[in-house]
Design an enzyme around this catalytic site. Structure first.
Site, mmCIF file in Angstrom:
data_model
loop_
_atom_site.group_PDB
_atom_site.id
_atom_site.type_symbol
_atom_site.label_atom_id
_atom_site.label_comp_id
_atom_site.label_asym_id
_atom_site.label_seq_id
_atom_site.Cartn_x
_atom_site.Cartn_y
_atom_site.Cartn_z
ATOM 1 N N GLU A 157 0.802 -1.232 0.000
ATOM 2 C CA GLU A 157 0.000 0.000 0.000
ATOM 3 C C GLU A 157 0.835 1.281 0.000
ATOM 4 O O GLU A 157 0.623 2.167 0.817
ATOM 5 C CB GLU A 157 -0.970 -0.017 1.196
ATOM 6 N N HIS A 234 -10.400 -6.111 -2.166
ATOM 7 C CA HIS A 234 -11.446 -5.897 -1.150
ATOM 8 C C HIS A 234 -12.602 -5.201 -1.872
ATOM 9 O O HIS A 234 -12.621 -3.977 -1.996
ATOM 10 C CB HIS A 234 -10.921 -5.044 -0.002
ATOM 11 N N GLU A 264 -6.293 -10.707 -1.229
ATOM 12 C CA GLU A 264 -7.083 -10.451 -0.017
ATOM 13 C C GLU A 264 -8.572 -10.381 -0.339
ATOM 14 O O GLU A 264 -9.303 -9.537 0.192
ATOM 15 C CB GLU A 264 -6.624 -9.143 0.659
ATOM 16 N N ASP A 266 -12.361 -10.234 -0.655
ATOM 17 C CA ASP A 266 -13.658 -10.345 0.022
ATOM 18 C C ASP A 266 -14.592 -9.371 -0.685
ATOM 19 O O ASP A 266 -14.131 -8.424 -1.323
ATOM 20 C CB ASP A 266 -13.586 -10.121 1.543
#
Ligand SMILES: *[C@@H]1O[C@H](CO)[C@@H](O)[C@H](O)[C@H]1NC(C)=O
Ligand SMILES: *[C@@H]1O[C@H](CO)[C@@H](O)[C@H](O)[C@H]1NC(C)=O
Length: 419
Positions: A157, A234, A264, A266
């Site tokens: 990030e 995400h 990651e 979801d």
């Protein structure tokens, strides 16, 4: 337990948690991913959850999860809470679990602005000292886990939403060079681990994805090693990028010589989730997994834990959740689970071997600050870059003049942007 019949196999496949032995024999998210030519389908996990026996049994099921990622226990605040004091107990628990189960381990993460102890973020170190601290952290941690990490998320990030560098303590003190320096230190400590840059909102084309591609070029330009880019993914139900958009974006990284992974995943919804949102979520999960399936160098998909019981979403996004393929009672959501299974089966596996388009190091362009001549237009006329758009940098063939009112600012040799 009676021998498995066709019927009981079916019930196990769609039903609740069965014994690990029984489940290992059957089909699952990981076995389908591997059959589709991928390295794994996996899940994040965390130390506290492992005392939940039903949860641990589900995570241990390698038919579903061929890979695990520690959610927190390899982050800087966990590993080096004070300077020079390294604490590996919790990280070792996850690494040892992966080893015992024969699961691949995505090690996460070495350099990140968050979950960074204040001795680093508020230490007011000068450039040379912060580089020394960062390099020491990376060397120590990567050496400790050497041989166990299939992937390392080296830098996490590093970008703002507009694709410019985040003003982390590393960026503010060292400048963009902290990124290639981090990759070089990780490569030296474990030459076998695949080294990744990992970020969110880089899953489809846009300023931030362009910024991540510039990070790849930056690391390569410095002569440091980078293997891949992790798309966190995400997502939000109904606004997940299309399969085509995700595929095209992955290919832009592949063209730079990268492999990619969904790291990651979801897909959150307003809770309680409506039937309409479940229908959208099924499509969204399918699109993301099919995109990875379609791009040969997408190596695998990781969900950010496998059950809503331990999802980070409700604590961070109030009123949202239901983001994972298993509910808060560890019950499989058949529609979502089947969507992932069949996404791995869809279409034919890609057979072409992608090639690096260019490994040559180009000469940096000299991008000067260009203010557009006074005008009143609000949209970017043809030949001018829009606000926040890229307007220069090595290899950039697009417009170098910004829309009226914006200024082309050079951030580094690889990236200038209309601000
Ligand atoms: C999960 O796997 C680990 C390592 O193989 C094992 O020690 C543990 O007992 C398993 N837990 C459950 C609940 O199956
Ligand atoms: C910090 O030092 C590194 C390594 O010498 C160098 O590449 C970088 O440009 C320096 N940063 C600043 C802000 O001086």
């Amino acid at each position: 337990m009676a021998p498995l019949t066709g019927l009981s196999l079916f019930l196990v496949a769609v039903g609740a948690i069965a014994s690990p032995l029984q489940k290992r024999a059957i089909d699952g998210l990981n076995t389908r991913a591997v059959a589709a030519g991928k390295a794994y389908f996996g899940s994040a996990t965390d130390n506290g959850e492992l005392t939940d026996t039903a949860y641990a049994a589900g995570l241990n099921n390698t038919a579903d999860f061929g890979q695990i990622t520690p959610g927190n226990s390899m982050k800087w605040d966990s590993i080096e809470p004070s300077r020079g004091v390294f604490s590996y107990a919790k990280g070792d628990v996850i690494a040892n679990l992966a080893k015992a189960n024969g699961q691949k381990l995505r090690c996460h993460t070495l350099v990140w602005h968050s979950q960074l102890p204040s001795w680093v973020s508020n230490g007011n170190f000068d450039n040379a000292t912060l580089i020394e601290i960062m390099t020491n952290h990376i060397t120590n941690e990567v050496s400790h886990f050497k041989g166990q990490c299939y992937h390392w998320d080296v830098v996490n990030e590093a970008l703002n939403e507009d694709g410019t560098f985040r003003e982390s303590v590393f960026y503010k003190t060292v400048g963009p060079a902290y990124i290639p320096l981090a990759f070089a230190a990780a490569a030296a400590a474990d030459p076998a681990a695949k080294l990744y840059y990992n970020d969110y909102n880089i899953e489809s084309a846009g300023l931030k994805s362009t910024g991540a591609q510039n990070i790849v070029k930056l690391v390569q330009q410095y002569g440091a090693h980078i293997d891949g880019v992790g798309m966190q993914a995400h997502f939000i139900v109904g606004s997940t990028p299309s399969q085509a958009a995700q595929e095209a974006n992955m290919k832009a990284f592949v063209d730079l010589g990268m492999e990619v992974a969904i790291t990651e995943l979801d897909i959150r919804a307003t809770t309680p989730i409506s039937d309409a949102d479940v229908a959208k979520q099924v499509v969204d999960y399918g699109n993301t997994v099919r995109a990875c399936k379609a791009v040969e160098r997408c190596v695998g998909v990781t969900i950010w834990d496998w059950t809503d019981k331990y999802s980070w979403i409700p604590s961070v996004f109030s009123g949202q959740g239901s983001a994972l393929p298993w509910d808060g009672d560890l019950k499989k959501k058949d529609a979502v689970y089947s969507a992932i299974l069949s996404a791995w089966d869809s279409g034919t596996a890609p057979t072409t071997t992608p090639t690096r388009t260019s490994t040559a190091i180009a000469t940096p362009t000299t991008t000067t600050v260009t203010k557009s001549p006074g005008c009143t237009a609000t949209a970017a006329p043809k030949g001018t870059a829009m606000l926040w758009g890229q307007c220069g940098g090595m290899g950039w063939a697009g417009p170098t003049v910004c829309v009226c009112g914006a200024t082309c600012k050079k951030y580094n040799d690889w990236y200038s942007q209309c601000v």
